[in-house]
Design a protein around this motif. Structure first.
Motif, PDB file in Angstrom:
ATOM      1  N   TYR A   1       0.881  -1.021  -0.212  1.00 28.74           N
ATOM      2  CA  TYR A   1      -0.322   0.364  -0.130  1.00 28.74           C
ATOM      3  C   TYR A   1       0.951   1.391   0.055  1.00 28.74           C
ATOM      4  CZ  TYR A   1      -4.099  -2.881   1.765  1.00 28.74           C
ATOM      5  OH  TYR A   1      -4.654  -3.793   1.294  1.00 28.74           O
ATOM      6  N   GLY A   2       2.538   0.929   0.234  1.00 35.85           N
ATOM      7  CA  GLY A   2       2.935   1.998   0.224  1.00 35.85           C
ATOM      8  C   GLY A   2       3.011   2.711   1.500  1.00 35.85           C
ATOM      9  N   THR A   3       3.428   3.925   1.672  1.00 35.40           N
ATOM     10  CA  THR A   3       2.913   4.626   3.323  1.00 35.40           C
ATOM     11  C   THR A   3       2.605   5.387   3.349  1.00 35.40           C
ATOM     12  OG1 THR A   3       5.838   5.454   3.083  1.00 35.40           O
ATOM     13  CG2 THR A   3       6.403   3.275   3.615  1.00 35.40           C
ATOM     14  N   VAL A   4       2.595   6.223   4.455  1.00 34.70           N
ATOM     15  CA  VAL A   4       1.466   6.963   4.874  1.00 34.70           C
ATOM     16  C   VAL A   4       2.816   8.266   4.712  1.00 34.70           C
ATOM     17  CG1 VAL A   4       1.104   8.160   6.308  1.00 34.70           C
ATOM     18  CG2 VAL A   4      -0.026   5.761   6.761  1.00 34.70           C
ATOM     19  N   ALA A   5       4.133   8.357   4.428  1.00 34.90           N
ATOM     20  CA  ALA A   5       4.839   9.226   4.534  1.00 34.90           C
ATOM     21  C   ALA A   5       5.322   9.741   2.508  1.00 34.90           C
ATOM     22  CB  ALA A   5       6.328   9.265   4.955  1.00 34.90           C
ATOM     23  N   THR A   6       5.435   8.500   2.206  1.00 33.77           N
ATOM     24  CA  THR A   6       5.202   8.681   0.697  1.00 33.77           C
ATOM     25  C   THR A   6       3.803   8.757   0.210  1.00 33.77           C
ATOM     26  OG1 THR A   6       5.310   5.942   0.645  1.00 33.77           O
ATOM     27  CG2 THR A   6       7.393   7.471   0.759  1.00 33.77           C
ATOM     28  N   ASN A   7       2.531   8.412   0.202  1.00 29.25           N
ATOM     29  CA  ASN A   7       1.617   8.859   0.080  1.00 29.25           C
ATOM     30  C   ASN A   7       0.896  10.114   0.406  1.00 29.25           C
ATOM     31  OD1 ASN A   7       1.255   6.463  -1.270  1.00 29.25           O
ATOM     32  ND2 ASN A   7       0.323   5.252  -0.109  1.00 29.25           N
ATOM     33  N   LEU A   8       0.652  10.498   1.760  1.00 25.40           N
ATOM     34  CA  LEU A   8      -0.021  11.033   2.093  1.00 25.40           C
ATOM     35  C   LEU A   8       0.802  12.786   2.659  1.00 25.40           C
ATOM     36  CD1 LEU A   8      -2.738  10.408   4.327  1.00 25.40           C
ATOM     37  CD2 LEU A   8      -2.927  10.972   1.186  1.00 25.40           C
ATOM     38  N   LYS A   9       0.592  14.560   3.024  1.00 26.32           N
ATOM     39  CA  LYS A   9       1.047  15.045   3.763  1.00 26.32           C
ATOM     40  C   LYS A   9       0.363  15.712   4.142  1.00 26.32           C
ATOM     41  CE  LYS A   9       4.291  18.986   4.067  1.00 26.32           C
ATOM     42  NZ  LYS A   9       5.232  20.223   3.715  1.00 26.32           N
ATOM     43  N   ALA A  10      -0.047  16.068   5.983  1.00 26.74           N
ATOM     44  CA  ALA A  10      -0.923  16.483   7.030  1.00 26.74           C
ATOM     45  C   ALA A  10      -0.733  17.419   7.847  1.00 26.74           C
ATOM     46  CB  ALA A  10      -1.882  15.240   7.185  1.00 26.74           C
ATOM     47  N   THR A  11      -0.747  18.541   7.475  1.00 25.73           N
ATOM     48  CA  THR A  11      -0.609  20.326   7.362  1.00 25.73           C
ATOM     49  C   THR A  11      -1.620  20.458   8.855  1.00 25.73           C
ATOM     50  OG1 THR A  11       0.833  20.719   6.659  1.00 25.73           O
ATOM     51  CG2 THR A  11       0.599  22.028   7.671  1.00 25.73           C
ATOM     52  N   LEU A  12      -1.630  21.201  10.135  1.00 25.24           N
ATOM     53  CA  LEU A  12      -1.958  21.654  10.893  1.00 25.24           C
ATOM     54  C   LEU A  12      -1.648  23.334  10.952  1.00 25.24           C
ATOM     55  CD1 LEU A  12      -4.521  20.920  13.160  1.00 25.24           C
ATOM     56  CD2 LEU A  12      -2.369  20.954  14.518  1.00 25.24           C
ATOM     57  N   MET A  13      -2.728  23.754  11.281  1.00 24.78           N
ATOM     58  CA  MET A  13      -2.764  25.355  11.277  1.00 24.78           C
ATOM     59  C   MET A  13      -3.639  25.523  12.269  1.00 24.78           C
ATOM     60  SD  MET A  13      -2.379  26.515   7.107  1.00 24.78           S
ATOM     61  CE  MET A  13      -1.284  28.084   8.233  1.00 24.78           C
ATOM     62  N   TYR A  14      -3.252  26.832  12.909  1.00 29.11           N
ATOM     63  CA  TYR A  14      -4.054  27.228  13.897  1.00 29.11           C
ATOM     64  C   TYR A  14      -4.324  29.147  13.339  1.00 29.11           C
ATOM     65  CZ  TYR A  14      -5.867  28.679  18.022  1.00 29.11           C
ATOM     66  OH  TYR A  14      -6.683  30.303  19.031  1.00 29.11           O
ATOM     67  N   HIS A  15      -5.500  29.189  13.263  1.00 28.58           N
ATOM     68  CA  HIS A  15      -5.590  30.433  12.358  1.00 28.58           C
ATOM     69  C   HIS A  15      -6.567  31.901  13.899  1.00 28.58           C
ATOM     70  CE1 HIS A  15      -6.041  28.629   8.923  1.00 28.58           C
ATOM     71  NE2 HIS A  15      -6.457  27.959   9.894  1.00 28.58           N
ATOM     72  N   GLY A  16      -6.338  31.453  15.111  1.00 32.10           N
ATOM     73  CA  GLY A  16      -6.267  32.458  16.216  1.00 32.10           C
ATOM     74  C   GLY A  16      -7.689  31.705  16.525  1.00 32.10           C
ATOM     75  N   HIS A  17      -8.470  32.592  17.679  1.00 32.97           N
ATOM     76  CA  HIS A  17     -10.012  32.366  18.015  1.00 32.97           C
ATOM     77  C   HIS A  17      -9.895  30.655  18.267  1.00 32.97           C
ATOM     78  CE1 HIS A  17     -10.298  36.564  18.398  1.00 32.97           C
ATOM     79  NE2 HIS A  17      -9.267  36.758  16.789  1.00 32.97           N
ATOM     80  N   SER A  18      -9.010  29.994  18.418  1.00 31.90           N
ATOM     81  CA  SER A  18      -9.781  28.449  18.948  1.00 31.90           C
ATOM     82  C   SER A  18      -9.709  27.493  17.382  1.00 31.90           C
ATOM     83  CB  SER A  18     -11.147  28.153  19.460  1.00 31.90           C
ATOM     84  OG  SER A  18     -10.361  29.457  21.105  1.00 31.90           O
ATOM     85  N   MET A  19      -9.345  28.181  16.490  1.00 34.50           N
ATOM     86  CA  MET A  19      -9.863  28.108  14.892  1.00 34.50           C
ATOM     87  C   MET A  19      -8.452  27.022  14.550  1.00 34.50           C
ATOM     88  SD  MET A  19     -12.042  29.895  11.453  1.00 34.50           S
ATOM     89  CE  MET A  19     -13.174  29.375  12.181  1.00 34.50           C
ATOM     90  N   PHE A  20      -8.985  25.695  14.094  1.00 36.49           N
ATOM     91  CA  PHE A  20      -7.711  25.570  13.836  1.00 36.49           C
ATOM     92  C   PHE A  20      -8.069  25.057  12.441  1.00 36.49           C
ATOM     93  CE2 PHE A  20      -7.126  24.403  17.599  1.00 36.49           C
ATOM     94  CZ  PHE A  20      -5.378  24.311  17.954  1.00 36.49           C
ATOM     95  N   SER A  21      -7.327  25.157  11.475  1.00 35.31           N
ATOM     96  CA  SER A  21      -7.566  23.955   9.867  1.00 35.31           C
ATOM     97  C   SER A  21      -6.685  22.343   9.475  1.00 35.31           C
ATOM     98  CB  SER A  21      -7.472  24.556   8.397  1.00 35.31           C
ATOM     99  OG  SER A  21      -6.440  25.128   8.264  1.00 35.31           O
ATOM    100  N   VAL A  22      -6.486  21.637   9.121  1.00 32.64           N
ATOM    101  CA  VAL A  22      -6.050  20.734   8.571  1.00 32.64           C
ATOM    102  C   VAL A  22      -6.302  20.543   7.106  1.00 32.64           C
ATOM    103  CG1 VAL A  22      -5.532  18.182   8.738  1.00 32.64           C
ATOM    104  CG2 VAL A  22      -6.184  19.275  10.230  1.00 32.64           C
TER     105      VAL A  22
END
Length: 425
Positions: free
Chosen positions: A174-195
């Motif tokens: 199935y390949g590896t997670v690291a060769t298939n995907l990249k996931a990034t978490l960001m914080y935008h203030g006021h308790s709001m995040f995005s992935v």
């Protein structure tokens, strides 16, 4: 932030409780009552306060079906991504799931307990790819992954396990997670995040739309490793890529939940405003402590010192009142007196329930009266508000005025949290 601490409230032994009415819900007074006006109580009143809110399991949930930059729902192929946004506080974790498209029932997800979003009270950001694993839903026997996968494997009736464990028997690549995907978490203030979940150019598969949920520590909302699928939509997502049933289940069980903190009551003349004056700063007599911590003690002491009839509930059955619970108490008063109450909305910075600056008039009616429509949510103006339910440690002093809460954030309608009734005994 001095928000309500449930464990502290549970052991408060000097907590008060009461409820009320705002205008004259009845104004009939007989001669005996009129002559009893003054210092002689005309009778007793029973007040019942109930927490009618839904005891949701999770905080927020949803799905993202349209890849970034696209105009229609569908999978994200190599070079494309999905992004979703959410609110969360230090007590929350994030879980999500997306299908490994060229498989029978493989899906990417963090561990069953989710991803921590804060460290030491500070929001986390950056690459979270290492938090993600490829899982086997255990619902369909695996077949060779890839464009030629017929997706017609037999029912497996197995358990959710890592695909690495499954590979000890099927030996598929199935390949590896690291060769298939990249996931990034960001914080935008006021308790709001995005992935953002990006499918890398060298990936061996596309991924499906994503179902996500914000939940408490210790919860496993999407699956439990080593246990069979819950039957709430993960099978559909992991076999077909459709996040609808899973995200619907998670969303239906997500929302704002708060206890009702100890309720302070005070009897007074209709011209008095003993708790606060709307549009003016807090008097500095204890409302700030009540609104920020749920403790009515300082305000009670101030009202007693000023000569008011006031009180609070004590004992093992005292508030906080959690969803589905209620508490009744008795006060003594006479027709024409006004009754004011105040009680913190537990999961907030300085928001409290109240009958308003003038309170409500006691009446001579014997039938129970529902006073819920007289209760409003007020902002004490002492601490800057945060997104409802996403408690951090901001502790930002506001130096504002007491007012009906109106800051544009999704505070609950009071009637969805609290129900108050009163009857003359």
């Amino acid at each position: 932030m001095k928000t309500l601490r449930l464990t502290a409230l549970a052991v408060l032994s000097t907590l008060l409780f009461s409820a009320c009415e705002k205008d004259n819900f009845m104004e009939e007074q007989d001669a005996a009552t009129k002559s009893a006006k003054g210092n002689t109580p005309a009778g007793t009143y029973t007040v019942t306060v109930e927490n009618v809110s839904t005891a949701y399991d999770f905080f927020e949930a949803g799905a993202v079906a349209i890849p970034d930059g696209a105009s229609e729902a569908g999978p994200a192929f190599p070079g494309h991504s999905f992004t979703f946004s959410f609110h969360a506080g230090p007590n929350h974790k994030l879980s999500f799931a997306t299908m490994y498209g060229l498989s029978n029932d493989g899906f990417y997800s963090p561990a069953d307990g989710g991803i921590s979003l804060y460290s030491g009270g500070a929001p986390l950001t950056g690459d979270i790819t290492s938090e993600i694993m490829l899982w086997d839903a255990g619902t369909q026997v695996n077949q060779m992954p890839g464009p030629g996968n017929p997706h017609n494997g037999a029912d497996e009736n197995g358990v959710v396990r890592s695909m690495m464990d499954a590979n000890t028997t099927d030996m598929y690549d199935y390949g590896t997670v690291a060769t298939n995907l990249k996931a990034t978490l960001m914080y935008h203030g006021h308790s709001m995040f995005s992935v953002t979940v990006e499918v890398l150019e060298a990936a061996t598969t596309a991924i499906s739309p994503v179902a996500w949920v914000v939940h408490g520590d210790g919860q496993m909302p999407i699956f439990t490793e080593g246990m069979a699928d819950y039957g709430m939509g993960l099978e559909t997502l992991s076999e077909t890529g459709n996040p609808g049933p899973l995200s619907h289940h998670l969303a239906m069980n997500s929302g704002y939940v708060s206890p009702i903190a100890p309720v302070l009551w005070v009897l007074h003349d209709k011209k008095d405003m003993p708790l606060f004056t709307e549009g003016m700063p807090d008097y500095g007599l204890g409302l700030e402590t009540l609104a920020e911590t749920g403790n009515p003690g300082p305000l009670y002491e101030s009202l007693m010192a000023a000569g008011y009839e006031t009180g609070f509930q004590t004992g093992p059955n005292a508030p906080p009142i959690f969803p589905g619970e209620m508490l009744s108490f008795t006060i003594e008063g006479h027709v024409g007196q006004s009754l004011s109450i105040a009680s913190m909305l537990g999961v907030s910075n300085d928001i409290f329930f109240s009958t308003g600056e003038e309170g409500i008039k006691l009446s001579n009616g014997d039938d129970p009266k529902d006073l819920t429509h007289f209760i409003e949510l007020y902002d004490a103006g002492t601490e800057v508000n945060e997104y409802p339910g996403a408690q951090t440690q901001a502790n930002t002093v506001e130096n504002g005025n007491v007012r009906v809460v109106n800051d544009g954030m999704p505070w609950p309608d009071p009637s969805n949290i609290i129900k108050v009734t009163i009857s003359k005994n």
